[in-house]
Write a protein that holds these residues in place. Sequence first.
Motif, mmCIF file in Angstrom:
data_model
loop_
_atom_site.group_PDB
_atom_site.id
_atom_site.type_symbol
_atom_site.label_atom_id
_atom_site.label_comp_id
_atom_site.label_asym_id
_atom_site.label_seq_id
_atom_site.Cartn_x
_atom_site.Cartn_y
_atom_site.Cartn_z
ATOM 1 N N ASP A 25 38.528 41.762 25.087
ATOM 2 C CA ASP A 25 37.962 41.903 26.434
ATOM 3 C C ASP A 25 36.537 41.348 26.457
ATOM 4 O O ASP A 25 35.727 41.682 25.584
ATOM 5 C CB ASP A 25 37.919 43.371 26.866
ATOM 6 N N HIS B 92 42.093 39.655 29.373
ATOM 7 C CA HIS B 92 40.813 39.613 28.656
ATOM 8 C C HIS B 92 39.764 38.745 29.355
ATOM 9 O O HIS B 92 38.679 38.524 28.811
ATOM 10 C CB HIS B 92 41.027 39.080 27.234
ATOM 11 N N ARG B 93 40.059 38.252 30.543
ATOM 12 C CA ARG B 93 39.118 37.381 31.262
ATOM 13 C C ARG B 93 37.757 38.066 31.411
ATOM 14 O O ARG B 93 37.664 39.286 31.515
ATOM 15 C CB ARG B 93 39.659 37.050 32.644
ATOM 16 N N PRO B 94 36.688 37.278 31.466
ATOM 17 C CA PRO B 94 35.346 37.850 31.625
ATOM 18 C C PRO B 94 35.207 38.633 32.923
ATOM 19 O O PRO B 94 35.661 38.186 33.981
ATOM 20 C CB PRO B 94 34.436 36.622 31.636
ATOM 21 N N THR C 161 32.023 40.436 23.669
ATOM 22 C CA THR C 161 33.470 40.419 23.483
ATOM 23 C C THR C 161 33.843 41.593 22.590
ATOM 24 O O THR C 161 33.386 41.687 21.444
ATOM 25 C CB THR C 161 33.941 39.104 22.844
ATOM 26 N N ARG D 49 41.978 45.735 33.876
ATOM 27 C CA ARG D 49 42.359 44.938 32.704
ATOM 28 C C ARG D 49 43.847 44.597 32.719
ATOM 29 O O ARG D 49 44.247 43.531 32.251
ATOM 30 C CB ARG D 49 41.971 45.656 31.405
ATOM 31 N N VAL E 285 43.807 41.477 34.982
ATOM 32 C CA VAL E 285 43.076 40.264 34.597
ATOM 33 C C VAL E 285 43.133 39.949 33.106
ATOM 34 O O VAL E 285 42.636 38.903 32.685
ATOM 35 C CB VAL E 285 41.597 40.329 35.054
#
Length: 151
Positions: free
Chosen positions: A92, A13-15, A87, A8, A11
């Motif tokens: 996240d 909060h990207r899927p 979400t 995390r 990246v």
Amino acid sequence: MAYIKKIRQLVGHRPLIMTSASGALLNEQGEVLLQERADTGDWGFPGGYMEFGETFSQTLIREFKEDAGFAVEPQRLLKILDSDTYTYPNGDVVQPVNAFYLVRRTTDHQYLTKPSETVKTRYFGMHESPHFFNQQHAEMWAVLKEYLTNR
């Protein structure tokens, strides 16, 4: 969580596709143990995300002890669930791929749960309708109901 925290940080909060394992523990009355989650206050099956190098079974055993306070072992894989996205309150986004097991306790000892993850645990009858953490946990409830009806 160290593995997930590091990812995390990279990246944001990207899927992400995240692999997890959860379990259904039944008592002698046929009720199932659920945890009240500390992050949302909703109910869910004890379980969580895999750490790097773990198997589904190892993840299930570790997470069940942390979330519910019980040492368990998987008895039967009930279903792999992989079609939902979620979400989290912090933003996240995940597509959790979850291995959902029927489990049995391996000891009568109860361990302390992680207060950052679990408010409390409670057994629910299959006729009840807990407010679930997300759609995947509601699907697990339906899978367990079907399994118990048809066994």
